[in-house]
Design a protein around this motif. Structure first.
Motif, mmCIF file in Angstrom:
data_model
loop_
_atom_site.group_PDB
_atom_site.id
_atom_site.type_symbol
_atom_site.label_atom_id
_atom_site.label_comp_id
_atom_site.label_asym_id
_atom_site.label_seq_id
_atom_site.Cartn_x
_atom_site.Cartn_y
_atom_site.Cartn_z
ATOM 1 N N HIS B 313 15.603 -11.108 -9.068
ATOM 2 C CA HIS B 313 15.254 -11.657 -7.753
ATOM 3 C C HIS B 313 13.854 -11.237 -7.303
ATOM 4 C CE1 HIS B 313 18.902 -13.846 -6.672
ATOM 5 N NE2 HIS B 313 19.473 -13.016 -7.528
ATOM 6 N N MET B 314 13.381 -10.069 -7.744
ATOM 7 C CA MET B 314 11.998 -9.695 -7.453
ATOM 8 C C MET B 314 11.057 -10.674 -8.157
ATOM 9 S SD MET B 314 12.010 -7.302 -5.300
ATOM 10 C CE MET B 314 13.597 -7.782 -4.630
ATOM 11 N N GLY B 315 11.462 -11.091 -9.350
ATOM 12 C CA GLY B 315 10.695 -12.109 -10.074
ATOM 13 C C GLY B 315 10.647 -13.409 -9.279
ATOM 14 N N ILE B 316 11.789 -13.776 -8.682
ATOM 15 C CA ILE B 316 11.832 -15.016 -7.881
ATOM 16 C C ILE B 316 10.876 -14.905 -6.678
ATOM 17 C CG2 ILE B 316 13.308 -16.491 -6.438
ATOM 18 C CD1 ILE B 316 15.651 -15.820 -8.261
ATOM 19 N N LEU B 317 10.864 -13.729 -6.053
ATOM 20 C CA LEU B 317 9.960 -13.545 -4.897
ATOM 21 C C LEU B 317 8.504 -13.703 -5.321
ATOM 22 C CD1 LEU B 317 11.439 -10.472 -2.926
ATOM 23 C CD2 LEU B 317 12.074 -12.868 -2.830
ATOM 24 N N ALA B 318 8.154 -13.050 -6.444
ATOM 25 C CA ALA B 318 6.764 -13.143 -6.927
ATOM 26 C C ALA B 318 6.430 -14.589 -7.270
ATOM 27 C CB ALA B 318 6.579 -12.230 -8.136
ATOM 28 N N LEU B 319 7.382 -15.266 -7.919
ATOM 29 C CA LEU B 319 7.170 -16.670 -8.293
ATOM 30 C C LEU B 319 6.948 -17.533 -7.049
ATOM 31 C CD1 LEU B 319 7.369 -18.915 -10.536
ATOM 32 C CD2 LEU B 319 9.784 -19.061 -9.963
ATOM 33 N N GLY B 320 7.770 -17.315 -6.035
ATOM 34 C CA GLY B 320 7.663 -18.104 -4.805
ATOM 35 C C GLY B 320 6.296 -17.969 -4.167
ATOM 36 N N VAL B 321 5.836 -16.719 -4.018
ATOM 37 C CA VAL B 321 4.510 -16.494 -3.413
ATOM 38 C C VAL B 321 3.436 -17.076 -4.334
ATOM 39 C CG1 VAL B 321 2.886 -14.754 -2.565
ATOM 40 C CG2 VAL B 321 5.327 -14.433 -2.200
ATOM 41 N N GLY B 322 3.650 -16.928 -5.646
ATOM 42 C CA GLY B 322 2.690 -17.428 -6.623
ATOM 43 C C GLY B 322 2.544 -18.944 -6.557
ATOM 44 N N LEU B 323 3.632 -19.646 -6.256
ATOM 45 C CA LEU B 323 3.559 -21.114 -6.175
ATOM 46 C C LEU B 323 2.778 -21.564 -4.943
ATOM 47 C CD1 LEU B 323 7.183 -22.019 -7.261
ATOM 48 C CD2 LEU B 323 5.095 -22.675 -8.466
ATOM 49 N N GLY B 324 2.742 -20.686 -3.942
ATOM 50 C CA GLY B 324 1.988 -21.010 -2.727
ATOM 51 C C GLY B 324 2.674 -22.117 -1.927
ATOM 52 N N GLY B 325 2.016 -22.605 -0.903
ATOM 53 C CA GLY B 325 2.567 -23.682 -0.081
ATOM 54 C C GLY B 325 3.942 -23.322 0.444
ATOM 55 N N LEU B 326 4.890 -24.222 0.201
ATOM 56 C CA LEU B 326 6.258 -24.042 0.657
ATOM 57 C C LEU B 326 6.930 -22.852 -0.040
ATOM 58 C CD1 LEU B 326 8.221 -25.519 2.519
ATOM 59 C CD2 LEU B 326 8.985 -26.846 0.540
#
Lengths: 214, 488
Positions: B313-326
């Protein structure tokens, strides 16, 4: 002032080649003392009360308190030497020399601004690299805590070399954090010695067995 | 005295007193009072006191509001659970009935004192507005929590506490080097590394030094957050600590390290280089998710399974911020959902461990019949953490998926779905085996204080899937824009 990077670099090479933690603790104490002296020498005539407090507390913590704590741990645990480290002492020295070259190359190629001291930056990078290397190159828990101290000395030297003036409260807070970290390490080392003979930290819970789970 | 200062001082002073209070009952009341006073003040400061005066050192913005209210809410629930836990688990437990092994725990005064200091240091890390102060606070969270990991005085917990202390201290030392590089990025004549000063002078910051600072701080705080390949301490520490502590490590501490990364990303975004940080976070997010999946599949120790799930889930958080926007909004919402679900699961795991005295999932079956409340919450927790509707994790994971599709980043989208599916399979195998099957022991009455906090967490995780309260949604949207994302 220009002698300090040389002394610190030599002390690192000494630690890399030494199998006796007792000697390594003393060498790290010398290293800490000279690094604590750095902000005072760098300030020169502009020496302020803040820098004086910082330098003196640095020398006291790095050069005296932490080594005393480590010596007490060594005395209690009776560890004499690490006879079979993952990377041998000869090989460690060769790697140390290579790391020194890498640190020099990195410090030059990054292109620091002119107000930064290049010899000090090379020393800082070298200390950080040696700290990281010792973490994986030694099994004894006491050597790993010394590795942390070497690495932290490197970060401290980097801060001095780029003349960052953090507020005094933050600087002292950082030093307090380091002191408490090493104090906790020392505390755990006593227990490690009782549970693992000699004090080796490299075993994970999986290796040390699940039969004692609670 | 400033309200924000009280949020830090109340648990700090209560923690120091707890070390010396001789009476267990009094100490537990102190713990409860400090936790709920902290919760009340945190919620007030986060949602009902806009424009609260801060200083150059501590202050409140949308990011702090989200992190602080979440941390305080989790701590209050863990307090209710923890008071019952320490009463049930006295320091000297004698030999265990099943194995005959002698068990000795950390004294209750050290446990409670460290836990309250842990809350104080986390609050300081969240509220700090200066990179040096924040570093100091994040390192202090390690120091306050290390004795908590060595709660059960045995070889495994000792090795785990050592690994945690060494790896996190080293990681954070590297983050300090990153902070020094921030100072190099400052325009001539400026020395202040306060957040406000950096944001005000963001266009004038030197990009080269800021990039180096971001990289080192990502490595440093990423170690503490549990980003692969520097996540090694996390499974050991989470599985060896007592369940209330594991719950806080996973639900609150990892978020504090995440905030450390978000703060430098906030500066990068203000300096017009959000995409640099986003690229690195995207890469490390996917690597972390993939690494976690490898260890989730075939994992038999249910507490280690939860720990690796935290890595995922930490990976998911990093991925989310990494995708930017929404994706940034999705990541922040997912952080809340993950914290609620994972705290719920670690506390449930504590109930299961108290009953079976083993972490080997193969030795546990029939939870549904043996412990009806705990078993049902265990199953609900699985659905929540696996991202099943109607739990909040489904909404946040879907938001991140939408961000990947919106960016047309099909590779990230495909890997994200693949890793989510692999994690689901790995977790389902263990959770369902434990829930169903023949009961492995005789039924026993369940303790109310050990179930109610978990039930509240479950309801909160469920509510966020059905309805996002207005003030929270507004704070999340505002926080997402600070780190280079967009509101919903």
């Amino acid at each position: 002032m220009s002698a300090i990077p040389v002394i610190v670099i030599l002390s690192c090479l000494f630690i890399l080649g030494s199998s006796r933690p007792r000697v390594a603790v003393r060498v790290v104490a010398v290293q800490g003392f000279f690094l604590g002296l750095l902000p005072l020498l760098r300030a020169g005539k502009d020496l302020s009360a803040g820098i004086l407090i910082l330098g003196l507390s640095g020398m006291a913590v790095k050069g005296l308190l932490l080594p005393l704590l480590m010596s007490a741990v060594l005395h209690r645990t009776g560890i004499q030497r690490e006879s079979d480290p993952p990377v041998g002492y000869g090989a460690s020295l060769v790697i140390g020399v290579l790391l020194l070259g890498l640190a020099a190359w990195l410090a030059v190629s990054i292109g620091f601004p002119p107000q930064t001291s290049l010899p000090l930056t090379v020393t800082a990078f070298f200390l950080i690299m040696v700290g990281l290397f010792l973490l994986i190159g030694r099994h004894l828990a006491i050597m790993q805590s010394l590795a942390y101290l070497v690495l932290e000395n490197g970060v401290y030297a980097l801060g001095v070399s780029i003349s960052l003036e953090l507020p005094l409260a933050v600087e002292l807070g950082i030093m307090l954090d380091v002191f408490v970290a090493v104090f906790l390490m020392g505390n755990l080392l006593f227990h490690l010695d009782r549970e693992f003979q000699p004090a080796e930290a490299a075993q994970s819970p999986e290796q040390s067995g699940h039969e004692e789970e609670a | 005295m400033s309200l924000l200062l009280l949020i830090i001082l109340i648990p700090a002073v209560a923690g120091l007193i707890a070390f010396f209070l001789p009476n267990d009952g009094l100490r537990r009341w102190l713990w409860i009072c400090a936790a709920f006073a902290h919760l009340g003040l945190s919620l007030w400061a986060s949602f009902f006191a806009p424009g609260l005066p801060g200083s150059a050192w501590i202050g409140m913005d949308a990011l702090s509001a989200v992190f602080l209210s979440l941390t305080s809410f989790l701590f209050a629930l863990v307090t209710i659970y923890g008071c019952g836990y320490v009463a049930r688990e006295p320091a000297d437990q004698g030999p265990l009935p099943e194995s005959g092994m002698l068990l000795k725990n950390t004294s209750e005064s050290v446990f409670t004192g460290s836990l309250l200091l842990f809350l104080a240091t986390m609050s300081l890390a969240i509220l700090s507005r200066n990179f040096g102060l924040q570093w100091m606070a994040i390192e202090a969270t390690t120091l306050a929590s290390a004795p908590l990991i060595y709660y059960h005085h045995n070889r495994s917990s000792l090795a785990a506490a050592w690994k945690y202390l060494i790896l996190c201290s080293v990681g954070i030392a590297i983050a300090l080097a990153g902070i020094f590089f921030i100072s190099l990025s400052l325009p001539a004549g400026m020395q202040d590394i306060g957040l406000a000063a950096l944001l005000n002078n963001a266009p004038a910051l030197n990009h080269k030094w800021l990039e180096l600072a971001f990289l080192l701080m990502l490595v440093g705080y990423g170690t503490k957050m549990g980003l692969a390949p520097l996540h090694n301490w996390l499974p050991d520490a989470h599985s060896e600590a007592s369940s209330p502590v594991s719950a806080l490590l996973s639900g609150a501490l990892l978020n504090c390290a995440f905030l450390g990364i978000l703060r430098i990303q906030q500066v990068c975004a203000a300096a017009g280089m959000a995409s640099f940080g986003q690229g690195l976070l995207l890469f490390f997010g996917l690597i972390t998710m993939g690494t976690a999946c490898v260890f989730l599949l075939g994992q038999r120790d249910y507490k280690r399974l939860l720990a690796y799930s935290s890595v995922e889930h930490m990976g998911i958080l990093a991925l989310g911020v990494g995708l930017g926007g929404l994706g940034a909004f999705g990541a922040l919402l997912h952080m809340i959902n993950h914290s609620l679900s994972k705290t719920m699961l670690f506390l449930t795991a504590g109930n299961i461990h108290s009953r079976f005295h083993t972490k080997d999932s193969r030795q546990i079956s029939g939870l549904g019949r043996l412990m009806p409340f705990t078993g049902t919450l265990w199953l609900a927790g699985f659905l929540a953490i696996a991202g099943s509707p109607p739990f909040g994790t489904f909404i946040s994971e879907f938001t991140i998926l939408r961000a990947a599709a919106f960016n047309r980043n099909w590779l990230a989208l495909a890997l994200y779905l693949l890793f989510l599916a692999a994690a689901f399979i790995g977790m389902a195998t263990v959770f369902l085996r434990m829930y169903f099957g023949e009961p492995a022991a005789a039924p026993r009455r369940e303790n109310r204080s050990a179930v109610i906090p978990i039930l509240i967490l479950c309801l909160a995780a469920l509510t966020l899937g059905l309805w996002l309260p207005g003030p929270l949604g507004a704070r999340l949207a505002e926080a997402a824009t600070l780190i280079g994302g967009v509101a919903r």
